[in-house]
Motif scaffolding. Sequence first.
Motif, PDB file in Angstrom:
ATOM      1  N   PRO A  29       0.796  -1.285  -0.125  1.00 57.29           N
ATOM      2  CA  PRO A  29      -0.079  -0.190   0.031  1.00 57.29           C
ATOM      3  C   PRO A  29       0.828   1.308   0.083  1.00 57.29           C
ATOM      4  O   PRO A  29       0.306   2.314  -0.522  1.00 57.29           O
ATOM      5  N   ALA A  30       1.972   1.337   0.687  1.00 62.55           N
ATOM      6  CA  ALA A  30       2.825   2.480   0.711  1.00 62.55           C
ATOM      7  C   ALA A  30       3.215   2.711  -0.879  1.00 62.55           C
ATOM      8  O   ALA A  30       3.361   4.047  -1.188  1.00 62.55           O
ATOM      9  N   ILE A  31       3.739   1.891  -1.591  1.00 65.55           N
ATOM     10  CA  ILE A  31       4.115   1.957  -2.900  1.00 65.55           C
ATOM     11  C   ILE A  31       3.089   2.426  -3.708  1.00 65.55           C
ATOM     12  O   ILE A  31       3.103   3.350  -4.731  1.00 65.55           O
ATOM     13  N   SER A  32       1.787   1.790  -3.694  1.00 65.62           N
ATOM     14  CA  SER A  32       0.547   2.477  -4.438  1.00 65.62           C
ATOM     15  C   SER A  32       0.495   3.692  -4.030  1.00 65.62           C
ATOM     16  O   SER A  32      -0.034   4.575  -5.020  1.00 65.62           O
ATOM     17  N   GLY A  33       0.272   4.032  -2.804  1.00 64.40           N
ATOM     18  CA  GLY A  33      -0.124   5.379  -2.222  1.00 64.40           C
ATOM     19  C   GLY A  33       0.867   6.495  -2.984  1.00 64.40           C
ATOM     20  O   GLY A  33       0.618   7.616  -3.340  1.00 64.40           O
ATOM     21  N   ALA A  34       2.299   6.226  -3.033  1.00 67.89           N
ATOM     22  CA  ALA A  34       3.072   6.738  -3.532  1.00 67.89           C
ATOM     23  C   ALA A  34       3.270   7.453  -4.986  1.00 67.89           C
ATOM     24  O   ALA A  34       3.226   8.205  -5.392  1.00 67.89           O
ATOM     25  N   SER A  35       2.701   5.974  -5.614  1.00 63.34           N
ATOM     26  CA  SER A  35       2.433   6.111  -7.129  1.00 63.34           C
ATOM     27  C   SER A  35       1.273   7.061  -7.487  1.00 63.34           C
ATOM     28  O   SER A  35       1.327   7.690  -8.239  1.00 63.34           O
ATOM     29  N   GLU A  36       0.490   7.012  -6.505  1.00 67.28           N
ATOM     30  CA  GLU A  36      -0.914   7.797  -6.983  1.00 67.28           C
ATOM     31  C   GLU A  36      -0.667   9.215  -6.514  1.00 67.28           C
ATOM     32  O   GLU A  36      -1.043  10.139  -7.463  1.00 67.28           O
ATOM     33  N   TRP A  37       0.192   9.498  -5.654  1.00 67.79           N
ATOM     34  CA  TRP A  37       0.710  10.867  -5.376  1.00 67.79           C
ATOM     35  C   TRP A  37       1.516  11.589  -6.567  1.00 67.79           C
ATOM     36  O   TRP A  37       1.090  12.592  -6.955  1.00 67.79           O
ATOM     37  N   VAL A  38       2.370  10.670  -7.072  1.00 62.16           N
ATOM     38  CA  VAL A  38       3.281  11.280  -8.427  1.00 62.16           C
ATOM     39  C   VAL A  38       2.248  11.402  -9.289  1.00 62.16           C
ATOM     40  O   VAL A  38       2.220  12.481  -9.970  1.00 62.16           O
ATOM     41  N   ILE A  39       1.437  10.591  -9.490  1.00 58.53           N
ATOM     42  CA  ILE A  39       0.437  10.711 -10.721  1.00 58.53           C
ATOM     43  C   ILE A  39      -0.599  11.959 -10.577  1.00 58.53           C
ATOM     44  O   ILE A  39      -0.664  12.577 -11.511  1.00 58.53           O
ATOM     45  N   THR A  40      -0.874  12.069  -9.451  1.00 60.85           N
ATOM     46  CA  THR A  40      -1.739  13.200  -9.094  1.00 60.85           C
ATOM     47  C   THR A  40      -0.860  14.444  -9.280  1.00 60.85           C
ATOM     48  O   THR A  40      -1.647  15.450  -9.862  1.00 60.85           O
ATOM     49  N   THR A  41       0.149  14.632  -8.700  1.00 57.84           N
ATOM     50  CA  THR A  41       0.794  15.927  -8.918  1.00 57.84           C
ATOM     51  C   THR A  41       1.357  16.228 -10.223  1.00 57.84           C
ATOM     52  O   THR A  41       1.249  17.294 -10.615  1.00 57.84           O
ATOM     53  N   VAL A  42       1.555  15.114 -11.097  1.00 62.00           N
ATOM     54  CA  VAL A  42       2.200  15.348 -12.658  1.00 62.00           C
ATOM     55  C   VAL A  42       0.693  15.782 -13.299  1.00 62.00           C
ATOM     56  O   VAL A  42       0.606  16.702 -14.088  1.00 62.00           O
ATOM     57  N   ALA A  43      -0.488  15.203 -12.855  1.00 62.29           N
ATOM     58  CA  ALA A  43      -1.542  15.559 -13.487  1.00 62.29           C
ATOM     59  C   ALA A  43      -2.091  16.964 -13.380  1.00 62.29           C
ATOM     60  O   ALA A  43      -2.506  17.671 -13.999  1.00 62.29           O
ATOM     61  N   GLY A  44      -1.868  17.295 -12.101  1.00 58.63           N
ATOM     62  CA  GLY A  44      -2.069  18.940 -11.658  1.00 58.63           C
ATOM     63  C   GLY A  44      -1.124  19.885 -12.370  1.00 58.63           C
ATOM     64  O   GLY A  44      -1.699  20.782 -12.646  1.00 58.63           O
ATOM     65  N   ALA A  45       0.140  19.425 -12.415  1.00 58.22           N
ATOM     66  CA  ALA A  45       1.003  20.181 -13.198  1.00 58.22           C
ATOM     67  C   ALA A  45       0.711  20.545 -14.713  1.00 58.22           C
ATOM     68  O   ALA A  45       0.612  21.440 -15.180  1.00 58.22           O
ATOM     69  N   VAL A  46       0.260  19.352 -15.123  1.00 60.31           N
ATOM     70  CA  VAL A  46      -0.251  19.193 -16.526  1.00 60.31           C
ATOM     71  C   VAL A  46      -1.368  20.160 -16.603  1.00 60.31           C
ATOM     72  O   VAL A  46      -1.584  20.947 -17.671  1.00 60.31           O
TER      73      VAL A  46
END
Length: 89
Positions: A29-46
Amino acid sequence: MIIDFLFNAVVVLVKGVFGVLPSLPPIDPAISGASEWVITTVAGAVYLFYYILGGFFYPVLVLTIALLGFEHGYHFVMWIIKKLPIGVK
C-alpha cells in the motif's frame, strides 16, 4: 479492414504474451499510495500548464503552420498564374 485486422492481431499477441506471464504479487500500500501521489501531482502540473497556455497554444500552432507554408503556397499560386495564357510573364 486491413488496419482492423492488424490491430486485432496486435491485441491477440499482447494478450497471449500477458497470458503466459505469471500473476504479479500484490503491491504494498505504501508503494501504491506514493505512485498515486506522483500521478496526481503530475496531472495537476499538466492541468495548470494547459490552463495557462491552452488558449494560447492553438493559435500559435495555426500561425506557425501558416507562416511555414506561406512561401510554398505563394510559389504554387505564382506558378499557376504564369501558366495561364493571360498570366504574368
